[in-house]
Enzyme design. Sequence first.
Site, PDB file in Angstrom:
ATOM      1  N   LYS A  24      10.800  -1.701   8.928  1.00 39.76           N
ATOM      2  CA  LYS A  24      12.120  -1.402   9.250  1.00 39.76           C
ATOM      3  C   LYS A  24      12.373  -2.027  10.406  1.00 39.76           C
ATOM      4  O   LYS A  24      11.732  -1.548  11.394  1.00 39.76           O
ATOM      5  CB  LYS A  24      12.442   0.020   9.280  1.00 39.76           C
ATOM      6  N   ASP A  31      -7.721  32.335   4.862  1.00 38.06           N
ATOM      7  CA  ASP A  31      -6.961  32.508   3.687  1.00 38.06           C
ATOM      8  C   ASP A  31      -6.581  33.979   3.316  1.00 38.06           C
ATOM      9  O   ASP A  31      -5.427  34.312   2.919  1.00 38.06           O
ATOM     10  CB  ASP A  31      -7.374  31.656   2.351  1.00 38.06           C
ATOM     11  N   GLU A  67       8.821  11.087   0.195  1.00 42.25           N
ATOM     12  CA  GLU A  67       8.055  10.819  -1.131  1.00 42.25           C
ATOM     13  C   GLU A  67       7.096  11.796  -1.342  1.00 42.25           C
ATOM     14  O   GLU A  67       6.579  12.383  -0.576  1.00 42.25           O
ATOM     15  CB  GLU A  67       7.066   9.598  -1.006  1.00 42.25           C
ATOM     16  N   ASP A  98       3.017   6.046  -2.382  1.00 45.26           N
ATOM     17  CA  ASP A  98       3.191   5.777  -3.878  1.00 45.26           C
ATOM     18  C   ASP A  98       3.342   7.079  -4.538  1.00 45.26           C
ATOM     19  O   ASP A  98       2.473   7.721  -4.970  1.00 45.26           O
ATOM     20  CB  ASP A  98       2.179   4.995  -4.427  1.00 45.26           C
ATOM     21  N   LYS A 134       4.211  -5.803  -0.545  1.00 49.41           N
ATOM     22  CA  LYS A 134       3.338  -5.231  -1.362  1.00 49.41           C
ATOM     23  C   LYS A 134       2.047  -5.773  -1.444  1.00 49.41           C
ATOM     24  O   LYS A 134       2.024  -6.794  -1.339  1.00 49.41           O
ATOM     25  CB  LYS A 134       3.925  -5.508  -2.716  1.00 49.41           C
ATOM     26  N   LYS A 142       3.842   2.429   2.525  1.00 50.03           N
ATOM     27  CA  LYS A 142       4.439   2.674   1.366  1.00 50.03           C
ATOM     28  C   LYS A 142       3.843   3.736   0.377  1.00 50.03           C
ATOM     29  O   LYS A 142       2.824   3.292  -0.099  1.00 50.03           O
ATOM     30  CB  LYS A 142       4.914   1.237   0.759  1.00 50.03           C
ATOM     31  N   SER A 159      17.328   1.126  -2.913  1.00 49.92           N
ATOM     32  CA  SER A 159      15.956   0.521  -3.033  1.00 49.92           C
ATOM     33  C   SER A 159      15.481  -0.257  -1.855  1.00 49.92           C
ATOM     34  O   SER A 159      16.269  -0.486  -0.831  1.00 49.92           O
ATOM     35  CB  SER A 159      15.701  -0.555  -4.375  1.00 49.92           C
ATOM     36  N   LEU A 160      14.364  -0.720  -1.818  1.00 49.55           N
ATOM     37  CA  LEU A 160      13.612  -1.746  -1.002  1.00 49.55           C
ATOM     38  C   LEU A 160      13.492  -3.316  -1.761  1.00 49.55           C
ATOM     39  O   LEU A 160      13.261  -3.188  -2.914  1.00 49.55           O
ATOM     40  CB  LEU A 160      12.581  -1.305  -0.280  1.00 49.55           C
ATOM     41  N   ARG A 171      15.891  10.947  -6.814  1.00 46.90           N
ATOM     42  CA  ARG A 171      16.544   9.678  -6.628  1.00 46.90           C
ATOM     43  C   ARG A 171      17.577   9.317  -7.590  1.00 46.90           C
ATOM     44  O   ARG A 171      18.699   8.715  -7.462  1.00 46.90           O
ATOM     45  CB  ARG A 171      15.775   8.419  -6.068  1.00 46.90           C
ATOM     46  N   CYS A 209     -24.027   9.262 -32.416  1.00 46.29           N
ATOM     47  CA  CYS A 209     -24.116   9.956 -31.223  1.00 46.29           C
ATOM     48  C   CYS A 209     -25.405   9.552 -30.397  1.00 46.29           C
ATOM     49  O   CYS A 209     -26.450   9.480 -30.793  1.00 46.29           O
ATOM     50  CB  CYS A 209     -24.188  11.510 -31.301  1.00 46.29           C
ATOM     51  N   PHE A 228      -3.946  35.499   5.709  1.00 50.27           N
ATOM     52  CA  PHE A 228      -2.757  34.723   5.555  1.00 50.27           C
ATOM     53  C   PHE A 228      -2.328  35.629   3.920  1.00 50.27           C
ATOM     54  O   PHE A 228      -1.009  36.206   3.904  1.00 50.27           O
ATOM     55  CB  PHE A 228      -2.698  33.357   4.935  1.00 50.27           C
ATOM     56  N   ASP A 229      -3.202  35.756   2.919  1.00 51.13           N
ATOM     57  CA  ASP A 229      -2.647  36.659   1.872  1.00 51.13           C
ATOM     58  C   ASP A 229      -2.208  37.859   2.077  1.00 51.13           C
ATOM     59  O   ASP A 229      -1.314  38.417   1.546  1.00 51.13           O
ATOM     60  CB  ASP A 229      -3.693  36.529   0.776  1.00 51.13           C
ATOM     61  N   GLU A 261       5.642   1.235   8.382  1.00 47.76           N
ATOM     62  CA  GLU A 261       5.116   2.562   7.723  1.00 47.76           C
ATOM     63  C   GLU A 261       4.274   2.121   6.476  1.00 47.76           C
ATOM     64  O   GLU A 261       4.587   0.922   6.040  1.00 47.76           O
ATOM     65  CB  GLU A 261       6.162   3.368   7.391  1.00 47.76           C
TER      66      GLU A 261
HETATM   67  P1  AMP Z   1      11.143   0.408  -4.820  1.00 48.17           P
HETATM   68  O1  AMP Z   1      10.966   1.692  -5.626  1.00 48.17           O
HETATM   69  O2  AMP Z   1       9.695  -0.633  -4.939  1.00 48.17           O
HETATM   70  O3  AMP Z   1      12.311  -0.004  -4.866  1.00 48.17           O
HETATM   71  O4  AMP Z   1      10.491   1.074  -3.290  1.00 48.17           O
HETATM   72  C1  AMP Z   1      11.534   1.899  -2.809  1.00 48.17           C
HETATM   73  C2  AMP Z   1      10.854   3.364  -2.739  1.00 48.17           C
HETATM   74  O5  AMP Z   1       9.751   3.147  -1.832  1.00 48.17           O
HETATM   75  C3  AMP Z   1      11.814   4.121  -1.946  1.00 48.17           C
HETATM   76  O6  AMP Z   1      12.824   4.639  -3.031  1.00 48.17           O
HETATM   77  C4  AMP Z   1      10.782   5.261  -1.373  1.00 48.17           C
HETATM   78  O7  AMP Z   1      10.737   6.026  -2.547  1.00 48.17           O
HETATM   79  C5  AMP Z   1       9.629   4.636  -1.258  1.00 48.17           C
HETATM   80  N1  AMP Z   1       8.763   4.614  -0.138  1.00 48.17           N
HETATM   81  C6  AMP Z   1       7.462   5.034   0.110  1.00 48.17           C
HETATM   82  N2  AMP Z   1       7.432   4.870   1.385  1.00 48.17           N
HETATM   83  C7  AMP Z   1       8.354   4.636   2.010  1.00 48.17           C
HETATM   84  C8  AMP Z   1       8.738   4.399   3.604  1.00 48.17           C
HETATM   85  N3  AMP Z   1       7.717   4.582   4.299  1.00 48.17           N
HETATM   86  N4  AMP Z   1       9.890   4.069   3.769  1.00 48.17           N
HETATM   87  C9  AMP Z   1      10.771   3.920   2.821  1.00 48.17           C
HETATM   88  N5  AMP Z   1      10.620   4.142   1.586  1.00 48.17           N
HETATM   89  C10 AMP Z   1       9.372   4.351   1.266  1.00 48.17           C
HETATM   90 ZN    ZN Z   2     -24.166  14.564 -30.465  1.00 45.59          ZN
END
Ligand code: AMP
Ligand code: ZN
Length: 666
Positions: free
Chosen positions: A285, A31, A170, A115, A309, A113, A80-81, A134, A403, A34-35, A111
């Site tokens: 997919k 590090d 994401e 979060d 899910k 998903k 969306s999915l 988005r 307490c 790098f710095d 893949e």
């Molecule tokens: P949802 O928000 O439930 O409609 O799910 C769709 C969202 O899943 C997308 O907008 C992505 O942001 C997210 N996502 C996370 N991982 C993936 C992935 N591997 N491929 C596609 N979408 C993904």
């Molecule tokens: Zn206390």
Amino acid sequence: MDIQNTIQDLRDELNQHNHNYYVLDTPTISDFEFDQKLKQLQELENQHPEFYDDNSPTQRVGGTITKNFNTVVHDYRMYSLENSYSKEDLIDWENRIQKVLGNVSLQYTCELKYDGASISITYENGKLNRAVTRGDGFQGDDVTNNIKTIKSIPLKLKGKYPERFDIRGEIILPFEGFEKMNQELIEIGETPYSNPRNTASGSLKLQDSSEVAKRPLECLLYFIVGNNLTIESQYEGLETARNWGFKVPKEAKLANNLQEVFDYINYWDTHRHHLPYETDGVVIKVNDFHQQDELGYTAKSPRWAMAYKFKAEQVSTVLNSISYQVGRTGSITPVANLQPVQLAGTIVKRASLHNADQIEKLDIRIGDTVFVEKGGEIIPKIIGVDLTKRPTNSERTIYITHCPECNSELIRTEGEANHYCQNFYGCPPQIIGRIQHYISRKAMDIEGLGGETVALLFNNGLVNDYADLYELTVEQILPLERMAQKSAENLVNGVHKSKEIPFERVLYAIGIRYVGETVAKKLAKHYKSIIALQKAPLMDLILVDEIGEKIAQSVIEFFENQENVKIIERLKQFGVQLELVEKFNPNATEKLAGKTFVVSGVFEKFSRDDLKKAIEDNGGKVGSSISAKTDFVIAGDNMGPAKLEKANQLKIAIISENDFLEMITN
Ligand code: AMP
Ligand code: ZN
């Protein structure tokens, strides 16, 4: 070699090191090195503003303030999915696909998903051009400045790439970084964030990009869109993105039929708990892009993709008892002690109960069978009670009124979720917690002294506050458990050495509620000594940049307490730094007193930092954005058009660096 080449080489080298560290997880330099290199580049760029580049690695630290995020229309819609929850759902999906495509053989890319918050990043000629949230799928917010601070996102691509394309991914906050951020909040007595996803998504809209730079965000990529792409399949797309320098998780897999998809789902349903970040399912997919094209989209989502899910894992177990923890600030946290149970790959024995309201709302009682769930938080939480299993003799939980550590009455102020023990100077966990905070790494960083030893010292009556540390002797410490001559000497030396720690860190260390590292720096710089801070009235404190009423009030309360004043007085006698030691500066004047400057663009004779320093050295103030309070805008090359307009609108004088030089020399 000419300067331009040197600059370019340094940029390339630093880009590669960022890639090694943040994408490949295999750094090849320290590090520190790098710095050093980054600093070198920064200096060259300052000296040669003509080679300024928006996408230089020096731009990663952020610093731009965005008050309003511009709305941008996506070149390609962000869909969306569709969700599925069972194998039957997936079989139905495959049947629908087969109807459209005929009975062809299908490959799927599986893949995880991730979060977090989705993002679309546009690259043009291999350079990051803009990043957009988005939003509603058609248009989102331009968050480019914030996104650029995320080090795993390349500012410049490797290899061959299309002239222009969008890549989607994401933005996530891995557990470790999330926990660290929360630890820091807890340390200053603030409420921790509730989960990584919301924190990641909130980060995208922070106004100050240097704040975003501090957050350990990552971006995981999964989809490339554009015209004239030569990519043929989703899986190839992932590999291509990886080769361009993006972070694409290796967990993605090609499946040759639905059975292999099921295997993937089954595997990750349990193994996902070992990943460093949160996932909530799998995305499947259709691999072939021609098949994808044939399938097309519904009004909301592609027909060629499906999210599966995971069920949030939940177990039921018996609540044996409730214990109450007392924090450094006196806040009480109720904790459930459970019959140990297996959940999401670990054995769970404890769960958070948050506060009194939560217990009351769910009517949680000792002896109850409770449902425990592991969400985005590391500590599982209780989400409900199985009333059918409630013992007949069960009794409503009565929240403690005193307490558990010192028996003084608990107070709950209006609007606060937590109860507090107010016995600041007599409650052991508070006393120990404050001293532990004082010695911690970012505070006084006392070598040879750890958290457990602090408790030991307190329990043996050797320290009651942090000032007592400075009176410890080797003879006093030696008789303690596991204390050898050497470690006792180290401890005393470490304490002694902490007298060199600068004032701003001392100010953080003394543990004024809500005064974290950054606030401590601001206050130290503004007031320059603890005496001045102590004397500052509320209104004066509020006027300090970024100090709100809550912090100001807390500072006032701290010094109203005579115990605190006494401890500070003792620190002073021991030689702890209670004022800012300013390096002697022969150029300092008061010529700019009372004037506020905003610096914008790049300059020839100054680096931006030097310019800011020159303003302050001459008694002026540096503002972060143009407002009615601004007296002068010092404009360099590349000053943003929005800033220019704002300055003109407010009729603020716009001056050049030469004008400025004249102001301070004449
Ligand atoms: P949802 O928000 O439930 O409609 O799910 C769709 C969202 O899943 C997308 O907008 C992505 O942001 C997210 N996502 C996370 N991982 C993936 C992935 N591997 N491929 C596609 N979408 C993904
Ligand atoms: Zn206390």
